[in-house]
Design a protein around this motif. Structure first.
Motif, PDB file in Angstrom:
ATOM      1  N   ASP A  31       9.225 -13.280   8.167  1.00 30.89           N
ATOM      2  CA  ASP A  31       8.015 -13.732   7.477  1.00 30.89           C
ATOM      3  C   ASP A  31       8.091 -13.604   5.970  1.00 30.89           C
ATOM      4  O   ASP A  31       7.109 -13.867   5.278  1.00 30.89           O
ATOM      5  N   TYR A  32       9.247 -13.232   5.460  1.00 26.62           N
ATOM      6  CA  TYR A  32       9.375 -13.128   4.018  1.00 26.62           C
ATOM      7  C   TYR A  32      10.830 -13.388   3.679  1.00 26.62           C
ATOM      8  O   TYR A  32      11.720 -12.774   4.272  1.00 26.62           O
ATOM      9  N   PHE A  33      11.059 -14.262   2.736  1.00 31.12           N
ATOM     10  CA  PHE A  33      12.418 -14.679   2.397  1.00 31.12           C
ATOM     11  C   PHE A  33      12.638 -14.536   0.898  1.00 31.12           C
ATOM     12  O   PHE A  33      11.746 -14.794   0.099  1.00 31.12           O
ATOM     13  N   ILE A  34      13.849 -14.124   0.575  1.00 36.86           N
ATOM     14  CA  ILE A  34      14.174 -13.875  -0.823  1.00 36.86           C
ATOM     15  C   ILE A  34      15.524 -14.505  -1.151  1.00 36.86           C
ATOM     16  O   ILE A  34      16.437 -14.486  -0.326  1.00 36.86           O
ATOM     17  N   TRP A  35      15.662 -15.039  -2.313  1.00 37.27           N
ATOM     18  CA  TRP A  35      16.946 -15.489  -2.832  1.00 37.27           C
ATOM     19  C   TRP A  35      17.391 -14.528  -3.925  1.00 37.27           C
ATOM     20  O   TRP A  35      16.616 -14.185  -4.820  1.00 37.27           O
ATOM     21  N   TYR A  36      18.663 -14.130  -3.805  1.00 36.72           N
ATOM     22  CA  TYR A  36      19.270 -13.267  -4.809  1.00 36.72           C
ATOM     23  C   TYR A  36      20.498 -13.949  -5.403  1.00 36.72           C
ATOM     24  O   TYR A  36      21.191 -14.699  -4.721  1.00 36.72           O
ATOM     25  N   LYS A  37      20.774 -13.626  -6.649  1.00 37.08           N
ATOM     26  CA  LYS A  37      21.966 -14.091  -7.346  1.00 37.08           C
ATOM     27  C   LYS A  37      22.807 -12.867  -7.662  1.00 37.08           C
ATOM     28  O   LYS A  37      22.289 -11.883  -8.202  1.00 37.08           O
ATOM     29  N   GLN A  38      24.091 -12.916  -7.320  1.00 44.76           N
ATOM     30  CA  GLN A  38      24.955 -11.785  -7.618  1.00 44.76           C
ATOM     31  C   GLN A  38      26.158 -12.247  -8.434  1.00 44.76           C
ATOM     32  O   GLN A  38      26.993 -13.000  -7.952  1.00 44.76           O
ATOM     33  N   GLU A  39      26.237 -11.770  -9.648  1.00 44.48           N
ATOM     34  CA  GLU A  39      27.376 -12.044 -10.508  1.00 44.48           C
ATOM     35  C   GLU A  39      28.432 -10.979 -10.277  1.00 44.48           C
ATOM     36  O   GLU A  39      28.146  -9.878  -9.803  1.00 44.48           O
ATOM     37  N   SER A  40      29.648 -11.325 -10.627  1.00 46.09           N
ATOM     38  CA  SER A  40      30.773 -10.437 -10.393  1.00 46.09           C
ATOM     39  C   SER A  40      30.547  -9.078 -11.055  1.00 46.09           C
ATOM     40  O   SER A  40      30.212  -9.009 -12.243  1.00 46.09           O
ATOM     41  N   GLY A  41      30.699  -8.003 -10.287  1.00 44.43           N
ATOM     42  CA  GLY A  41      30.562  -6.658 -10.822  1.00 44.43           C
ATOM     43  C   GLY A  41      29.133  -6.182 -10.995  1.00 44.43           C
ATOM     44  O   GLY A  41      28.908  -5.109 -11.568  1.00 44.43           O
ATOM     45  N   LYS A  42      28.183  -6.965 -10.493  1.00 42.12           N
ATOM     46  CA  LYS A  42      26.769  -6.595 -10.665  1.00 42.12           C
ATOM     47  C   LYS A  42      26.080  -6.552  -9.301  1.00 42.12           C
ATOM     48  O   LYS A  42      26.586  -7.037  -8.303  1.00 42.12           O
ATOM     49  N   GLY A  43      24.894  -5.956  -9.299  1.00 42.54           N
ATOM     50  CA  GLY A  43      24.084  -5.952  -8.100  1.00 42.54           C
ATOM     51  C   GLY A  43      23.322  -7.250  -7.951  1.00 42.54           C
ATOM     52  O   GLY A  43      23.228  -8.046  -8.892  1.00 42.54           O
ATOM     53  N   PRO A  44      22.785  -7.515  -6.762  1.00 42.51           N
ATOM     54  CA  PRO A  44      21.988  -8.730  -6.561  1.00 42.51           C
ATOM     55  C   PRO A  44      20.767  -8.744  -7.482  1.00 42.51           C
ATOM     56  O   PRO A  44      20.092  -7.727  -7.644  1.00 42.51           O
ATOM     57  N   GLN A  45      20.509  -9.914  -8.046  1.00 45.52           N
ATOM     58  CA  GLN A  45      19.378 -10.089  -8.952  1.00 45.52           C
ATOM     59  C   GLN A  45      18.344 -10.972  -8.273  1.00 45.52           C
ATOM     60  O   GLN A  45      18.658 -12.075  -7.820  1.00 45.52           O
ATOM     61  N   PHE A  46      17.121 -10.473  -8.180  1.00 46.89           N
ATOM     62  CA  PHE A  46      16.032 -11.232  -7.562  1.00 46.89           C
ATOM     63  C   PHE A  46      15.810 -12.550  -8.314  1.00 46.89           C
ATOM     64  O   PHE A  46      15.710 -12.577  -9.539  1.00 46.89           O
ATOM     65  N   ILE A  47      15.749 -13.652  -7.560  1.00 50.33           N
ATOM     66  CA  ILE A  47      15.475 -14.956  -8.166  1.00 50.33           C
ATOM     67  C   ILE A  47      14.063 -15.400  -7.839  1.00 50.33           C
ATOM     68  O   ILE A  47      13.238 -15.662  -8.713  1.00 50.33           O
ATOM     69  N   ILE A  48      13.781 -15.529  -6.548  1.00 49.72           N
ATOM     70  CA  ILE A  48      12.498 -16.057  -6.121  1.00 49.72           C
ATOM     71  C   ILE A  48      12.281 -15.668  -4.666  1.00 49.72           C
ATOM     72  O   ILE A  48      13.242 -15.454  -3.926  1.00 49.72           O
ATOM     73  N   ASP A  49      11.038 -15.565  -4.273  1.00 51.75           N
ATOM     74  CA  ASP A  49      10.721 -15.249  -2.886  1.00 51.75           C
ATOM     75  C   ASP A  49       9.691 -16.234  -2.349  1.00 51.75           C
ATOM     76  O   ASP A  49       9.060 -16.981  -3.111  1.00 51.75           O
ATOM     77  N   ILE A  50       9.541 -16.231  -1.046  1.00 51.31           N
ATOM     78  CA  ILE A  50       8.550 -17.095  -0.425  1.00 51.31           C
ATOM     79  C   ILE A  50       8.074 -16.442   0.866  1.00 51.31           C
ATOM     80  O   ILE A  50       8.877 -15.874   1.611  1.00 51.31           O
ATOM     81  N   ARG A  51       6.797 -16.532   1.117  1.00 53.55           N
ATOM     82  CA  ARG A  51       6.246 -15.987   2.342  1.00 53.55           C
ATOM     83  C   ARG A  51       6.152 -17.075   3.394  1.00 53.55           C
ATOM     84  O   ARG A  51       6.124 -18.262   3.069  1.00 53.55           O
ATOM     85  N   SER A  52       6.054 -16.660   4.635  1.00 50.31           N
ATOM     86  CA  SER A  52       6.124 -17.631   5.727  1.00 50.31           C
ATOM     87  C   SER A  52       4.906 -18.532   5.797  1.00 50.31           C
ATOM     88  O   SER A  52       4.925 -19.539   6.496  1.00 50.31           O
ATOM     89  N   ASN A  53       3.842 -18.201   5.063  1.00 49.91           N
ATOM     90  CA  ASN A  53       2.657 -19.067   5.085  1.00 49.91           C
ATOM     91  C   ASN A  53       2.712 -20.146   3.996  1.00 49.91           C
ATOM     92  O   ASN A  53       1.740 -20.839   3.743  1.00 49.91           O
ATOM     93  N   MET A  54       3.894 -20.231   3.345  1.00 51.03           N
ATOM     94  CA  MET A  54       4.096 -21.249   2.317  1.00 51.03           C
ATOM     95  C   MET A  54       5.286 -22.103   2.716  1.00 51.03           C
ATOM     96  O   MET A  54       6.134 -21.681   3.502  1.00 51.03           O
ATOM     97  N   ASP A  55       5.374 -23.314   2.157  1.00 51.72           N
ATOM     98  CA  ASP A  55       6.557 -24.128   2.416  1.00 51.72           C
ATOM     99  C   ASP A  55       7.315 -24.469   1.133  1.00 51.72           C
ATOM    100  O   ASP A  55       8.412 -25.035   1.191  1.00 51.72           O
ATOM    101  N   LYS A  56       6.746 -24.116  -0.003  1.00 48.86           N
ATOM    102  CA  LYS A  56       7.414 -24.408  -1.262  1.00 48.86           C
ATOM    103  C   LYS A  56       6.922 -23.438  -2.321  1.00 48.86           C
ATOM    104  O   LYS A  56       5.752 -23.084  -2.362  1.00 48.86           O
ATOM    105  N   ARG A  57       7.867 -23.037  -3.158  1.00 54.56           N
ATOM    106  CA  ARG A  57       7.488 -22.198  -4.294  1.00 54.56           C
ATOM    107  C   ARG A  57       8.419 -22.524  -5.439  1.00 54.56           C
ATOM    108  O   ARG A  57       9.620 -22.708  -5.240  1.00 54.56           O
TER     109      ARG A  57
END
Lengths: 113, 114
Positions: A31-57
């Motif tokens: 019910d909750y989805f997140i996209w992360y970006k991970q550059e070499s040598g770094k931790g995942p960086q939060f990009i954007i999230d979306i909840r299951s009651n939405m279809d676009k963000r």
């Protein structure tokens, strides 16, 4: 079982073009989805999230689309730049009293100058 | 606003040894989670701490343990190290344990087991 998968391990895009990274999930309870970006040598960086009651963000140059019918989500990056080169992970979380974020294996985005 | 910080950045150990990794959460965040990321893979959830207690755990053996302190910082302890424990260990913090709270990650500790 738990599964968050990505369609392509590597995506090459020309600088300035739009990028689309796809992700499938298997559990209808997610019910909750997140996209992360991970550059070499770094931790995942939060990009954007979306909840299951939405279809676009939308965010800055990024859009996430969620299709619960086919259990699919995508990350669209507009006007891709060299700095967008990284591994992108989709991740999902579900109700259960605590956050157990499940990551897919990632898509490597290569931006061609 | 201070982000998530982890120490050390790199560590080399031998099989059978024990290791402690440290994490300071982002300011205002009271929930800390730990992940293991093998090379070329996505992070795998180890456990989460909220109010100084473990409140969720992934598929990791008991030799992986942790602590959270009153200032919300956290430690990950691994006993009896095995070669397969070689990985990037990531700490993430969030403002609450709710499902819809985004987690923010540190840059990890690279652990190598010889």
């Amino acid at each position: 079982g738990e599964s968050v998968g990505l369609h392509l391990p590597t995506l090459s895009v020309q600088e300035g073009d739009n990028s689309i990274i796809n992700c499938a999930y298997s559990n209808s309870a997610s019910d909750y989805f997140i996209w992360y970006k991970q550059e070499s040598g770094k931790g995942p960086q939060f990009i954007i999230d979306i909840r299951s009651n939405m279809d676009k963000r939308q965010g800055q140059r990024v859009t996430v689309l969620l299709n619960k019918t086919v259990k699919h989500l995508s990350l669209q990056i507009a006007a891709t730049q060299p700095g967008d080169s990284a591994v992108y992970f989709c991740a999902e979380n579900r109700a259960g009293g605590y956050q157990k974020v499940t990551f897919g294996t990632g898509t490597k985005l290569q931006v061609i100058p | 606003e201070t982000g998530v910080t982890q120490s050390p950045t790199h560590l080399i150990k031998t099989r059978g040894q024990q290791v402690t990794l440290r994490c300071s959460s982002q300011s205002g965040h009271n929930t800390v989670s730990w992940y293991q990321q093998a090379l070329g893979q996505g992070p795998q959830f180890i456990f989460q701490y909220y109010r100084e207690e473990e409140n969720g755990r992934g598929n990791f053996p008991p030799r992986f343990s942790g602590l959270q302190f009153p200032n919300y910082s956290s430690e990950l302890n691994v006993n009896a190290l095995e070669l397969d424990d070689s990985a990037l260990y990531l700490c993430a913090s969030s403002a609450g344990q709710g499902v819809n709270q985004p987690q923010h990650f540190g840059d990890g500790t690279r652990l190598s087991i010889l």
